[in-house]
Design a protein around this motif. Structure first.
Motif, PDB file in Angstrom:
ATOM      1  N   GLN A  48     162.600  25.504  21.319  1.00 46.88           N
ATOM      2  CA  GLN A  48     163.471  23.680  21.929  1.00 46.88           C
ATOM      3  C   GLN A  48     162.476  22.496  20.978  1.00 46.88           C
ATOM      4  N   THR A  49     161.177  22.534  20.403  1.00 44.37           N
ATOM      5  CA  THR A  49     160.878  21.910  19.624  1.00 44.37           C
ATOM      6  C   THR A  49     160.914  22.392  18.054  1.00 44.37           C
ATOM      7  N   GLY A  50     161.273  23.342  17.603  1.00 39.88           N
ATOM      8  CA  GLY A  50     162.357  23.763  16.541  1.00 39.88           C
ATOM      9  C   GLY A  50     163.891  22.515  16.825  1.00 39.88           C
ATOM     10  N   ASN A  51     164.655  23.459  17.921  1.00 35.76           N
ATOM     11  CA  ASN A  51     165.592  21.376  17.541  1.00 35.76           C
ATOM     12  C   ASN A  51     165.491  20.532  18.167  1.00 35.76           C
ATOM     13  N   PHE A  52     164.831  19.572  18.225  1.00 37.57           N
ATOM     14  CA  PHE A  52     163.616  18.674  17.992  1.00 37.57           C
ATOM     15  C   PHE A  52     163.309  18.058  16.354  1.00 37.57           C
ATOM     16  N   TYR A  53     162.353  19.273  15.984  1.00 38.63           N
ATOM     17  CA  TYR A  53     162.457  18.579  14.563  1.00 38.63           C
ATOM     18  C   TYR A  53     162.956  19.046  13.222  1.00 38.63           C
ATOM     19  N   ILE A  54     164.373  19.265  13.628  1.00 34.99           N
ATOM     20  CA  ILE A  54     165.833  19.405  13.135  1.00 34.99           C
ATOM     21  C   ILE A  54     166.236  18.233  12.949  1.00 34.99           C
ATOM     22  N   VAL A  55     166.659  17.803  13.829  1.00 33.93           N
ATOM     23  CA  VAL A  55     166.673  16.206  14.628  1.00 33.93           C
ATOM     24  C   VAL A  55     165.958  15.838  13.775  1.00 33.93           C
ATOM     25  N   LEU A 246     161.885  14.416   0.765  1.00 37.31           N
ATOM     26  CA  LEU A 246     162.747  15.219   1.130  1.00 37.31           C
ATOM     27  C   LEU A 246     161.843  16.111   1.242  1.00 37.31           C
ATOM     28  N   ILE A 247     159.969  16.378   0.980  1.00 38.06           N
ATOM     29  CA  ILE A 247     159.469  17.285   0.489  1.00 38.06           C
ATOM     30  C   ILE A 247     158.544  17.448   2.421  1.00 38.06           C
ATOM     31  N   THR A 248     158.732  16.620   3.560  1.00 38.90           N
ATOM     32  CA  THR A 248     158.301  16.610   4.627  1.00 38.90           C
ATOM     33  C   THR A 248     159.551  16.545   5.276  1.00 38.90           C
ATOM     34  N   SER A 249     160.492  16.903   4.893  1.00 36.82           N
ATOM     35  CA  SER A 249     161.730  16.902   5.668  1.00 36.82           C
ATOM     36  C   SER A 249     162.806  18.497   5.878  1.00 36.82           C
ATOM     37  N   ALA A 250     163.247  18.412   4.497  1.00 43.72           N
ATOM     38  CA  ALA A 250     163.627  19.293   3.453  1.00 43.72           C
ATOM     39  C   ALA A 250     163.663  21.035   4.008  1.00 43.72           C
ATOM     40  N   PRO A 251     162.303  20.908   4.278  1.00 43.89           N
ATOM     41  CA  PRO A 251     161.866  22.767   4.612  1.00 43.89           C
ATOM     42  C   PRO A 251     162.650  22.733   5.739  1.00 43.89           C
ATOM     43  N   ALA A 252     161.921  22.324   7.084  1.00 48.07           N
ATOM     44  CA  ALA A 252     162.315  21.969   8.400  1.00 48.07           C
ATOM     45  C   ALA A 252     164.159  22.064   8.295  1.00 48.07           C
ATOM     46  N   ILE A 253     164.599  21.193   7.944  1.00 44.90           N
ATOM     47  CA  ILE A 253     166.265  21.374   8.357  1.00 44.90           C
ATOM     48  C   ILE A 253     167.377  22.544   7.771  1.00 44.90           C
ATOM     49  N   VAL A 254     166.988  22.856   5.901  1.00 44.61           N
ATOM     50  CA  VAL A 254     167.091  24.500   5.513  1.00 44.61           C
ATOM     51  C   VAL A 254     166.172  25.492   6.563  1.00 44.61           C
ATOM     52  N   LEU A 255     165.260  25.581   5.997  1.00 42.57           N
ATOM     53  CA  LEU A 255     165.016  26.635   7.811  1.00 42.57           C
ATOM     54  C   LEU A 255     166.075  26.274   9.631  1.00 42.57           C
ATOM     55  N   GLY A 256     166.497  25.357   9.427  1.00 39.26           N
ATOM     56  CA  GLY A 256     167.504  24.898  10.687  1.00 39.26           C
ATOM     57  C   GLY A 256     168.245  25.612  10.040  1.00 39.26           C
ATOM     58  N   ILE A 257     169.210  25.912   9.172  1.00 37.40           N
ATOM     59  CA  ILE A 257     170.346  26.617   8.189  1.00 37.40           C
ATOM     60  C   ILE A 257     170.155  27.677   8.254  1.00 37.40           C
ATOM     61  N   ARG A 262     163.187  28.804  16.053  1.00 33.88           N
ATOM     62  CA  ARG A 262     161.875  29.338  16.339  1.00 33.88           C
ATOM     63  C   ARG A 262     161.498  29.216  14.834  1.00 33.88           C
ATOM     64  N   GLU A 263     161.295  29.865  13.830  1.00 35.08           N
ATOM     65  CA  GLU A 263     161.398  29.296  12.827  1.00 35.08           C
ATOM     66  C   GLU A 263     161.180  28.751  12.581  1.00 35.08           C
ATOM     67  N   THR A 264     162.123  27.621  12.849  1.00 36.97           N
ATOM     68  CA  THR A 264     162.108  26.279  12.407  1.00 36.97           C
ATOM     69  C   THR A 264     160.560  25.045  13.178  1.00 36.97           C
ATOM     70  N   GLY A 265     160.682  25.851  14.921  1.00 36.26           N
ATOM     71  CA  GLY A 265     159.204  24.856  14.831  1.00 36.26           C
ATOM     72  C   GLY A 265     157.983  25.440  14.726  1.00 36.26           C
ATOM     73  N   LEU A 266     157.830  26.565  14.404  1.00 35.93           N
ATOM     74  CA  LEU A 266     156.256  27.728  13.676  1.00 35.93           C
ATOM     75  C   LEU A 266     156.146  26.693  12.562  1.00 35.93           C
ATOM     76  N   PHE A 267     157.360  26.399  12.186  1.00 41.96           N
ATOM     77  CA  PHE A 267     156.769  25.470  10.541  1.00 41.96           C
ATOM     78  C   PHE A 267     156.552  24.078  10.895  1.00 41.96           C
ATOM     79  N   ALA A 268     157.667  22.865  11.366  1.00 39.95           N
ATOM     80  CA  ALA A 268     157.209  21.908  11.600  1.00 39.95           C
ATOM     81  C   ALA A 268     155.774  22.097  12.244  1.00 39.95           C
ATOM     82  N   LEU A 269     155.317  22.428  13.516  1.00 39.45           N
ATOM     83  CA  LEU A 269     154.311  22.177  13.898  1.00 39.45           C
ATOM     84  C   LEU A 269     153.151  22.515  12.563  1.00 39.45           C
TER      85      LEU A 269
END
Length: 446
Positions: A48-55, A246-257, A262-269
């Motif tokens: 769910q942390t991954g879902n939050f950070y995608i948004v 983009l440097i801050t947010s694009a990696p999490a968005i691309v991981l979300g796609i 879970r992988e997005t959550g690991l990167f985000a933290l």
């Protein structure tokens, strides 16, 4: 500017003192912003942390289109107006900038709300994120109005208050409101986003009150002072902001796609932990940017080089011990956020290397932006974004969070190095030479 106008020693002491004050204010970011991330991680878990950070990353990326670089343009213009004695333009310039930001933010908010279903269903393939994306749209107007107000405060040399509105006040408000929800197990992705919007709103109101107070201290000046257009310089500076966003947010968005939540959550933290260094960088840059504009308006190139060298030297002294910890004990640091997050240790190590590069080039892009070399800055930022997006496309499907970290770190290094080279070529400013001379002089003195 001649030596008789501002003695070198006094100028240097002023820069260091101001940077230390700015850093002291930004260090308030640590308990507030990292309290924000810690509460979310503890309450929501990895997925769910991954879902939050995608948004949240989508919000961060799109928010820049509601500012259009106006906050940075306002900082630069107000610093130059005050330094040049054109105080009559200060008030109408602020009103015009805030009007532009409000209208652009309203448009971006409506676009995200209207396109949330398409983005969540067809691009992210996560239909459960439709409602959170629509809730995220609530944040754009207060977030961007607060940023524009913070930009005006920086231009008036109220850097501490500017950093408060930019960075630590809204997460501090969030933490105070969220702690009872975490204690009762009621913090969800949806009410996290609502609390975020409310926190941005309160921070913007506080900023507006402060700005009104400090503008009263500015002399009325000549009513005939020309009111400059901010849209063109704002769009040029927007390329710098967009690159950072983009440097801050694009990696999490691309991981979300392409990867799991879970992988997005690991990167985000891991990314949020690495951005501790960015607090140091932005604290010093927040002090340096309006100073660059003032020195350039007076054509004090020696002072410009000296200030840039001091900014880099100060951040390197503070950042290297922090990044060393990230490289040596990443599992321990990530484990502080909760069970399962220590799996992001590889990503944190790569991101720490990127933050070392960022520290080496502290305030170099801002130096170009504040000295009327926005066209060169825009070209550098375009190249950096291409490097970022190409890296994400090539590395994220193969390497997951580590691949996204490599792409982000590479883009940071390219952006900083290119800006430093351009500053030497266009301005004759070489902060590394000045820093080396100072260091060698100190060692020889000993």
């Amino acid at each position: 500017m001649s030596e008789t106008q501002t003695p070198a020693g006094k100028s240097g002491a002023s820069m260091i003192r101001g940077s230390v004050i700015s850093l002291g204010v930004r260090l308030l970011d640590l308990p507030s912003r990292y309290g924000f991330h810690l509460l979310i991680a503890a309450a929501l878990g990895v997925e769910q942390t991954g879902n939050f950070y995608i948004v949240f990353s989508t919000m961060v990326a799109l928010a820049g289109f509601g500012r259009l670089g106006m906050d940075q343009a306002l900082t630069r213009q107000l610093a130059m107006d005050v330094a040049s004695g054109r105080s009559g333009a200060v008030r109408p310039t602020i009103r015009r900038a805030l009007g532009h930001v409000f209208l652009a933010s309203a448009v971006v908010s409506m676009l995200l709300a209207g396109g949330a279903a398409l983005f969540a269903n067809d691009i992210l393939r996560k239909p459960e994120l439709v409602a959170p994306l629509m809730l995220g749209a609530l944040s754009f107007i207060p977030q961007n109005m607060g940023a524009a107000i913070a930009g005006a405060l920086a231009g008036l040399q109220r850097v501490g208050f500017s950093q408060m509105i930019y960075s630590w006040l809204w997460p501090a408000i969030f933490c105070l409101a969220a702690i009872p929800l975490v204690a009762t197990g009621k913090l969800t992705v949806a009410n996290t986003l609502v609390l975020t919007a409310a926190s941005f709103t309160l921070a913007a109101i506080v900023g507006a009150v402060l700005l009104r107070r400090f503008v009263r201290e500015v002399p009325s000046g000549d009513a005939s002072d020309t009111i400059p257009g901010l849209l063109k310089p704002g769009l040029s500076l927007f390329s710098l902001e967009l690159t950072k966003l983009l440097i801050t947010s694009a990696p999490a968005i691309v991981l979300g796609i392409v990867a799991s939540s879970r992988e997005t959550g690991l990167f985000a933290l891991a990314w949020r932990l690495a951005l501790v260094v960015n607090i140091l960088i932005s604290g010093v840059t927040g002090m340096a940017a309006p100073r660059f504009a003032s020195l350039y308006a007076r054509q004090d190139m020696r002072g410009l080089e000296r200030s840039a060298a001091q900014a880099i030297g100060l951040v390197l002294c503070l950042a290297l011990p922090v990044t060393l910890g990230m490289l040596v004990v990443p599992q321990f640091l990530l484990g502080l956020f909760g069970h399962g997050f220590d799996d992001g240790a590889g990503a944190l190590r790569v991101l720490a290397l990127g933050q070392i590069a960022a520290a080496c080039f502290t305030a170099m892009p801002e130096l170009l932006g504040m000295t009327a070399h926005t066209r060169s800055l825009m070209r550098i930022n375009v190249v950096s974004v291409v490097v970022l997006l190409a890296g994400l496309a090539a590395l994220t499907p193969l390497g997951g969070s580590v691949g996204a970290s490599v792409a982000a770190s590479l883009a940071i290094a390219v952006n900083g190095a290119a800006a430093a080279w351009a500053a030497r070529r266009l301005l004759g400013v070489s902060p590394y030479s000045a820093l080396w001379r100072w260091t060698a002089g100190r060692l020889a003195g000993r």
